[in-house]
Design an enzyme around this catalytic site. Sequence first.
Site, PDB file in Angstrom:
ATOM      1  N   ALA A  79       0.850  -1.196   0.000  1.00 43.97           N
ATOM      2  CA  ALA A  79       0.000   0.000   0.000  1.00 43.97           C
ATOM      3  C   ALA A  79       0.882   1.241   0.000  1.00 43.97           C
ATOM      4  O   ALA A  79       1.954   1.267   0.610  1.00 43.97           O
ATOM      5  CB  ALA A  79      -0.905   0.016   1.231  1.00 43.97           C
ATOM      6  N   VAL A  80       0.402   2.257  -0.704  1.00 41.88           N
ATOM      7  CA  VAL A  80       1.150   3.512  -0.853  1.00 41.88           C
ATOM      8  C   VAL A  80       0.201   4.677  -0.561  1.00 41.88           C
ATOM      9  O   VAL A  80      -0.981   4.648  -0.951  1.00 41.88           O
ATOM     10  CB  VAL A  80       1.729   3.613  -2.290  1.00 41.88           C
ATOM     11  N   GLY A  88       6.460   5.057  -8.323  1.00 42.39           N
ATOM     12  CA  GLY A  88       7.366   3.917  -8.246  1.00 42.39           C
ATOM     13  C   GLY A  88       7.541   3.323  -6.859  1.00 42.39           C
ATOM     14  O   GLY A  88       8.337   2.395  -6.681  1.00 42.39           O
ATOM     15  N   GLY A  90       5.272   1.644  -4.954  1.00 49.95           N
ATOM     16  CA  GLY A  90       4.699   0.292  -4.915  1.00 49.95           C
ATOM     17  C   GLY A  90       5.612  -0.717  -5.592  1.00 49.95           C
ATOM     18  O   GLY A  90       5.852  -1.817  -5.086  1.00 49.95           O
ATOM     19  N   GLU A 112      -3.095 -12.794  -3.933  1.00 47.12           N
ATOM     20  CA  GLU A 112      -4.497 -12.649  -4.332  1.00 47.12           C
ATOM     21  C   GLU A 112      -4.802 -11.168  -4.442  1.00 47.12           C
ATOM     22  O   GLU A 112      -4.295 -10.374  -3.642  1.00 47.12           O
ATOM     23  CB  GLU A 112      -5.457 -13.234  -3.282  1.00 47.12           C
ATOM     24  N   ASN A 117      -9.460  -4.371  -8.525  1.00 42.03           N
ATOM     25  CA  ASN A 117      -8.312  -3.547  -8.142  1.00 42.03           C
ATOM     26  C   ASN A 117      -7.339  -3.393  -9.326  1.00 42.03           C
ATOM     27  O   ASN A 117      -6.278  -4.018  -9.393  1.00 42.03           O
ATOM     28  CB  ASN A 117      -7.607  -4.152  -6.921  1.00 42.03           C
ATOM     29  N   TYR A 124       1.244  -5.649 -10.454  1.00 43.07           N
ATOM     30  CA  TYR A 124       1.750  -7.030 -10.419  1.00 43.07           C
ATOM     31  C   TYR A 124       2.064  -7.532 -11.829  1.00 43.07           C
ATOM     32  O   TYR A 124       3.069  -8.212 -12.045  1.00 43.07           O
ATOM     33  CB  TYR A 124       0.726  -7.949  -9.730  1.00 43.07           C
TER      34      TYR A 124
HETATM   35  C1  LIG Z   1      -1.442  -0.747  -5.857  1.00 36.24           C
HETATM   36  C2  LIG Z   1      -0.556   0.353  -5.280  1.00 36.24           C
HETATM   37  C3  LIG Z   1       0.270  -0.231  -4.118  1.00 36.24           C
HETATM   38  C4  LIG Z   1       0.415   0.847  -6.368  1.00 36.24           C
HETATM   39  O1  LIG Z   1       1.356   1.721  -5.761  1.00 36.24           O
HETATM   40  P1  LIG Z   1       2.119   2.862  -6.617  1.00 36.24           P
HETATM   41  O2  LIG Z   1       3.228   3.360  -5.798  1.00 36.24           O
HETATM   42  O3  LIG Z   1       1.142   3.854  -7.110  1.00 36.24           O
HETATM   43  O4  LIG Z   1       2.650   2.018  -7.860  1.00 36.24           O
HETATM   44  P2  LIG Z   1       3.889   2.378  -8.804  1.00 36.24           P
HETATM   45  O5  LIG Z   1       3.993   3.854  -8.949  1.00 36.24           O
HETATM   46  O6  LIG Z   1       5.108   1.669  -8.297  1.00 36.24           O
HETATM   47  O7  LIG Z   1       3.422   1.748 -10.168  1.00 36.24           O
HETATM   48  C5  LIG Z   1       4.183   0.758 -10.857  1.00 36.24           C
HETATM   49  C6  LIG Z   1       3.402   0.333 -12.085  1.00 36.24           C
HETATM   50  O8  LIG Z   1       2.154  -0.286 -11.707  1.00 36.24           O
HETATM   51  C7  LIG Z   1       1.144   0.078 -12.653  1.00 36.24           C
HETATM   52  N1  LIG Z   1       0.133   0.919 -11.990  1.00 36.24           N
HETATM   53  C8  LIG Z   1       0.150   1.361 -10.708  1.00 36.24           C
HETATM   54  N2  LIG Z   1      -0.970   2.079 -10.443  1.00 36.24           N
HETATM   55  C9  LIG Z   1      -1.693   2.076 -11.577  1.00 36.24           C
HETATM   56  C10 LIG Z   1      -2.958   2.637 -11.936  1.00 36.24           C
HETATM   57  N3  LIG Z   1      -3.687   3.367 -11.054  1.00 36.24           N
HETATM   58  N4  LIG Z   1      -3.418   2.431 -13.187  1.00 36.24           N
HETATM   59  C11 LIG Z   1      -2.712   1.722 -14.084  1.00 36.24           C
HETATM   60  N5  LIG Z   1      -1.498   1.171 -13.817  1.00 36.24           N
HETATM   61  C12 LIG Z   1      -1.011   1.347 -12.576  1.00 36.24           C
HETATM   62  C13 LIG Z   1       1.861   0.852 -13.762  1.00 36.24           C
HETATM   63  O9  LIG Z   1       2.351  -0.117 -14.679  1.00 36.24           O
HETATM   64  C14 LIG Z   1       3.004   1.481 -12.987  1.00 36.24           C
HETATM   65  O10 LIG Z   1       4.084   1.851 -13.799  1.00 36.24           O
HETATM   66  P3  LIG Z   1       4.072   3.312 -14.509  1.00 36.24           P
HETATM   67  O11 LIG Z   1       3.683   4.318 -13.459  1.00 36.24           O
HETATM   68  O12 LIG Z   1       5.500   3.455 -14.978  1.00 36.24           O
HETATM   69  O13 LIG Z   1       3.060   3.212 -15.610  1.00 36.24           O
HETATM   70  C15 LIG Z   1      -1.403   1.572  -4.798  1.00 36.24           C
HETATM   71  O14 LIG Z   1      -2.324   1.923  -5.829  1.00 36.24           O
HETATM   72  C16 LIG Z   1      -2.182   1.319  -3.515  1.00 36.24           C
HETATM   73  O15 LIG Z   1      -1.663   1.544  -2.422  1.00 36.24           O
HETATM   74  N6  LIG Z   1      -3.442   0.858  -3.601  1.00 36.24           N
HETATM   75  C17 LIG Z   1      -4.272   0.651  -2.395  1.00 36.24           C
HETATM   76  C18 LIG Z   1      -3.855  -0.583  -1.638  1.00 36.24           C
HETATM   77  C19 LIG Z   1      -4.030  -1.838  -2.486  1.00 36.24           C
HETATM   78  O16 LIG Z   1      -5.028  -2.003  -3.160  1.00 36.24           O
HETATM   79  N7  LIG Z   1      -3.019  -2.726  -2.426  1.00 36.24           N
HETATM   80  C20 LIG Z   1      -3.036  -3.983  -3.176  1.00 36.24           C
HETATM   81  C21 LIG Z   1      -3.810  -5.062  -2.497  1.00 36.24           C
HETATM   82  S1  LIG Z   1      -3.171  -5.442  -0.902  1.00 36.24           S
END
Ligand SMILES: CC(C)(COP(=O)(O)OP(=O)(O)OC[C@H]1O[C@@H](n2cnc3c(N)ncnc32)[C@H](O)[C@@H]1OP(=O)(O)O)[C@@H](O)C(=O)NCCC(=O)NCCS
Length: 155
Positions: A79-80, A88, A90, A112, A117, A124
């Site tokens: 989570a971020v 970057g 996540g 999972e 989501n 992933y």
């Molecule tokens: C899922 C989550 C952890 C991603 O964190 P983040 O720091 O935004 O992700 P990143 O910046 O490292 O993204 C890496 C890649 O993932 C993909 N990605 C991440 N968020 C995305 C979005 N909203 N839409 C499309 N692609 C996405 C992209 O490929 C991205 O690369 P890019 O930015 O160069 O295109 C964040 O959205 C989050 O905290 N969500 C709520 C908690 C959750 O649902 N966790 C997962 C289940 S436990």
Amino acid sequence: MNEETQARRAGIPDLPRLISLAAICAGAPQWSQAVWQEVIESSEDSGARVVLVVERRDEIVGFGIASLSADDAEIESVAVDPALRRQGIGRLLCEEMLDWARASGAVQALLEVRVSNGAARALYESLGFDVRRVRKGYYQQPVEDAIVMSLRLPI
Ligand SMILES: CC(C)(COP(=O)(O)OP(=O)(O)OC[C@H]1O[C@@H](n2cnc3c(N)ncnc32)[C@H](O)[C@@H]1OP(=O)(O)O)[C@@H](O)C(=O)NCCC(=O)NCCS
């Protein structure tokens, strides 16, 4: 991404900031303080679990939790901070968890994720995870199917 951004292992002093971050992240575990404490202590006491955090300006802005079961690693959560997404963080947390899994002898990583989501699924997939199957009604509140994803970890 800010070049100074690094992940480190979480400790008990991080608990309040971890719980606050989880509270603003839909999709993150909403555990009680006691459960968070148990999770962090288990990561400190055994090699079977890791809890990582990313910190910026004294705030915890991301966390990741992974565990080992035989030679499988499970990404339990990532989570971020909503204000700092798509920078970057996540991906960094996942890569560090996968490095830990490899170094711990895991041969594959599993997870999972809710069907709805899209952000997590895209993250992933960008790391090479493939969809294995669907678990019907796996999640509660709201009830939703889970997608099971896996990634082979090169030795
Ligand atoms: C899922 C989550 C952890 C991603 O964190 P983040 O720091 O935004 O992700 P990143 O910046 O490292 O993204 C890496 C890649 O993932 C993909 N990605 C991440 N968020 C995305 C979005 N909203 N839409 C499309 N692609 C996405 C992209 O490929 C991205 O690369 P890019 O930015 O160069 O295109 C964040 O959205 C989050 O905290 N969500 C709520 C908690 C959750 O649902 N966790 C997962 C289940 S436990």
